[in-house]
Design a protein around this motif. Sequence first.
Motif, short mmCIF file in Angstrom:
data_model
loop_
_atom_site.label_atom_id
_atom_site.label_comp_id
_atom_site.label_asym_id
_atom_site.label_seq_id
_atom_site.Cartn_x
_atom_site.Cartn_y
_atom_site.Cartn_z
N ASN A 1 62.46 35.33 -52.86
CA ASN A 1 63.63 35.12 -51.99
C ASN A 1 64.60 36.30 -51.96
OD1 ASN A 1 65.33 34.84 -54.30
ND2 ASN A 1 64.76 32.69 -54.44
N HIS B 1 72.46 37.53 -53.85
CA HIS B 1 72.93 37.56 -52.46
C HIS B 1 72.93 38.96 -51.86
CE1 HIS B 1 76.62 39.19 -54.00
NE2 HIS B 1 76.99 38.08 -54.61
N GLU C 1 77.03 28.94 -39.00
CA GLU C 1 75.59 29.22 -39.09
C GLU C 1 74.81 28.17 -38.31
OE1 GLU C 1 72.52 30.45 -42.66
OE2 GLU C 1 73.88 28.77 -43.02
N SER D 1 70.55 38.56 -45.97
CA SER D 1 71.66 37.71 -46.40
C SER D 1 72.29 37.02 -45.19
CB SER D 1 72.72 38.54 -47.14
OG SER D 1 73.23 39.56 -46.31
N ALA D 2 72.95 35.89 -45.44
CA ALA D 2 73.50 35.07 -44.36
C ALA D 2 74.57 35.82 -43.56
CB ALA D 2 74.07 33.77 -44.93
N ARG E 1 67.12 29.35 -44.28
CA ARG E 1 67.70 29.98 -45.47
C ARG E 1 67.43 29.13 -46.71
NH1 ARG E 1 72.64 29.14 -47.53
NH2 ARG E 1 73.48 28.25 -45.61
N TYR F 1 64.23 35.00 -41.34
CA TYR F 1 65.66 34.68 -41.16
C TYR F 1 66.33 35.62 -40.14
CZ TYR F 1 70.46 33.29 -42.30
OH TYR F 1 71.76 32.84 -42.22
N THR G 1 63.71 29.32 -47.65
CA THR G 1 63.41 30.63 -48.22
C THR G 1 63.94 30.75 -49.65
OG1 THR G 1 63.52 31.59 -46.00
CG2 THR G 1 63.63 33.13 -47.84
N LYS H 1 70.30 27.77 -41.14
CA LYS H 1 70.63 27.15 -42.43
C LYS H 1 69.37 26.57 -43.07
CE LYS H 1 73.32 23.51 -44.61
NZ LYS H 1 74.00 22.22 -44.44
N THR I 1 64.94 38.22 -48.61
CA THR I 1 65.50 37.70 -47.36
C THR I 1 66.78 38.42 -46.94
OG1 THR I 1 66.05 35.65 -46.19
CG2 THR I 1 66.98 35.91 -48.38
#
Length: 247
Positions: A59, A20, A42, A64-65, A50, A92, A53, A47, A62
């Motif tokens: 991955n 993460h 989100e 992070s959220a 994500r 993203y 991905t 979502k 990417t």
Amino acid sequence: MASKGEENQNQAGRHQEVGHKSLLQSDALYQYILETSVYPREPEPMKELREVTAKHPWNIMTTSADEGQFLNMLLKLINAKNTMEIGVYTGYSLLATALAIPDDGKILAMDINRENYELGLPIIEKAGVAHKIEFKEGPALPVLDLLVEDEKNHGTYDFIFVDADKDNYINYHKRLIDLVKVGGLIGYDNTLWNGSVVAPADAPLRKYVRYYRDFVLELNKALAADPRIEICMLPVGDGITLCRRIK
């Protein structure tokens, strides 16, 4: 039986393996942020992207959220309209930007790999924001040189996000400082680089982490000394440094 110190070391090792990219020292605390603040809000397309991905072999690249949520709010706070992104991957952070800017907003998006971008493109199209994106495949520096050549482009970008080849961050900065407007922001991603910026010289680091670390250290030093910007380094994701152009 393992000593307390060995247990802590094992936990730290496990924490570094988690994909993460958070520098928080507790996975549980990071999970709490995601489940309490990020995931409930989100947007559905983000979502979906994500999750798509997460199945890709690269991955780790990417955004992070929690950083996606941060960028989305930041862009709204500064009323960004004309933006740029260097390093897109599956899109993203690009989608976070596209959802944040107005319907007539623009994103110049650059990446050396169109295939990765096209993985996320159907989701971006379904979200109704693809018309805001101009994607260019290939190295960013030649594109930036053309933009800088024409003085009409100087000071026209509200926000620029850089999440690409760390060995070129300083080269990007030399050009982007002319393109971002006074009062506008440049965000450099990964400026804490897996925490390696404070690792001892002989620390056991992954090859790519060790290779790029010196470039990240050089960038951080250069940004701190640049009188044209105000800076704020945030421990979000893998570290993001915001640069506000002041002159």
